[in-house]
Design a protein around this motif. Structure first.
Motif, PDB file in Angstrom:
ATOM      1  N   LEU A   1      30.178  45.527  50.523  1.00 54.35           N
ATOM      2  CA  LEU A   1      31.367  45.572  51.355  1.00 54.35           C
ATOM      3  C   LEU A   1      32.002  44.187  51.406  1.00 54.35           C
ATOM      4  CD1 LEU A   1      32.829  47.630  53.228  1.00 54.35           C
ATOM      5  CD2 LEU A   1      31.457  46.728  55.091  1.00 54.35           C
ATOM      6  N   LEU A   2      33.267  44.094  51.050  1.00 53.29           N
ATOM      7  CA  LEU A   2      34.008  42.842  51.068  1.00 53.29           C
ATOM      8  C   LEU A   2      34.361  42.500  52.516  1.00 53.29           C
ATOM      9  CD1 LEU A   2      35.558  40.690  49.307  1.00 53.29           C
ATOM     10  CD2 LEU A   2      37.550  42.180  49.584  1.00 53.29           C
ATOM     11  N   SER A   3      33.992  41.311  52.958  1.00 52.64           N
ATOM     12  CA  SER A   3      34.284  40.855  54.313  1.00 52.64           C
ATOM     13  C   SER A   3      35.486  39.914  54.273  1.00 52.64           C
ATOM     14  CB  SER A   3      33.068  40.135  54.895  1.00 52.64           C
ATOM     15  OG  SER A   3      33.375  39.592  56.157  1.00 52.64           O
TER      16      SER A   3
ATOM     17  N   GLN B   1      35.293  51.977  52.571  1.00 55.02           N
ATOM     18  CA  GLN B   1      34.054  51.862  51.784  1.00 55.02           C
ATOM     19  C   GLN B   1      33.955  50.553  51.014  1.00 55.02           C
ATOM     20  OE1 GLN B   1      31.725  54.213  52.238  1.00 55.02           O
ATOM     21  NE2 GLN B   1      33.200  55.115  53.643  1.00 55.02           N
ATOM     22  N   SER B   2      35.072  49.776  50.988  1.00 56.07           N
ATOM     23  CA  SER B   2      35.039  48.570  50.157  1.00 56.07           C
ATOM     24  C   SER B   2      35.390  47.286  50.896  1.00 56.07           C
ATOM     25  CB  SER B   2      35.962  48.735  48.947  1.00 56.07           C
ATOM     26  OG  SER B   2      37.256  49.097  49.351  1.00 56.07           O
TER      27      SER B   2
ATOM     28  N   PRO C   1      32.594  35.192  56.049  1.00 56.42           N
ATOM     29  CA  PRO C   1      33.358  36.184  55.280  1.00 56.42           C
ATOM     30  C   PRO C   1      33.365  35.828  53.796  1.00 56.42           C
ATOM     31  CG  PRO C   1      34.851  34.671  56.369  1.00 56.42           C
ATOM     32  CD  PRO C   1      33.462  34.342  56.867  1.00 56.42           C
ATOM     33  N   ASP C   2      33.701  36.810  52.976  1.00 57.73           N
ATOM     34  CA  ASP C   2      33.832  36.576  51.543  1.00 57.73           C
ATOM     35  C   ASP C   2      35.131  35.854  51.222  1.00 57.73           C
ATOM     36  OD1 ASP C   2      31.422  37.945  50.712  1.00 57.73           O
ATOM     37  OD2 ASP C   2      32.456  39.798  51.265  1.00 57.73           O
ATOM     38  N   VAL C   3      36.158  36.125  51.989  1.00 57.33           N
ATOM     39  CA  VAL C   3      37.463  35.510  51.766  1.00 57.33           C
ATOM     40  C   VAL C   3      38.198  35.402  53.106  1.00 57.33           C
ATOM     41  CG1 VAL C   3      38.573  37.718  51.182  1.00 57.33           C
ATOM     42  CG2 VAL C   3      39.571  35.594  50.357  1.00 57.33           C
ATOM     43  N   ILE C   4      38.959  34.323  53.249  1.00 59.73           N
ATOM     44  CA  ILE C   4      39.759  34.081  54.449  1.00 59.73           C
ATOM     45  C   ILE C   4      41.226  34.218  54.067  1.00 59.73           C
ATOM     46  CG2 ILE C   4      40.422  32.383  56.201  1.00 59.73           C
ATOM     47  CD1 ILE C   4      37.602  31.129  55.758  1.00 59.73           C
TER      48      ILE C   4
END
Length: 140
Positions: free
Chosen positions: A4-6, A29-30, A54-57
């Motif tokens: 799961l992308l955060s 779901q992603s 998180p994975d990306v801000i």
């Protein structure tokens, strides 16, 4: 199976946060979206001990109190946060804003689409792109 992308989104405009939440809801779901209305609260959250980052801000550019560029500068100056991908998502297409964001090592700069259907498509592309990237394992 992809993890799961955060995504952590910072935007002072309540309406824009709502629209982003709706657009990200298309990807249950992603992607998981965490929102903050200002840079100071987002930085405080990011600096919380034992928190998964998180994975990306995603940062809005023009915010009162602490601009997106100031938040980006703080992230890049913090040894624990500096590696995190940061995307500017702004209504500004001003060349000076774009140049300054890249000078501060933004990973990309996106101009918000003015129509909601186009914005949803923009978020769809964003999620697909970041889901396809190899990201560092989540920190604890």
């Amino acid at each position: 199976m992809k993890r799961l992308l955060s995504v952590l989104l910072v935007d002072d405009n309540h309406h824009d946060l709502e629209l982003a939440s709706i657009a990200f809801d298309e990807h249950p779901q992603s992607a998981r979206l965490i929102t903050f209305p200002d840079g100071r609260s987002a930085l405080a959250h990011l600096r919380t001990p034992d928190l998964s980052l998180p994975d990306v801000i995603v940062l809005d550019l023009h915010m009162p109190g602490m601009s997106g560029l100031e938040v980006l500068e703080a992230i890049r100056a913090d040894p624990l946060l500096q590696y995190l991908p940061v995307v500017i998502l702004s209504t500004s297409a001003d060349a000076g804003d774009i140049r300054r964001a890249y000078q501060l090592f933004a990973n990309s700069y996106m101009v918000k689409q003015p129509e909601f259907t186009l914005f949803v498509a923009q978020i769809d592309h964003f999620v697909a792109y970041w889901q396809g990237c190899q990201l560092p394992p989540p920190s604890v």
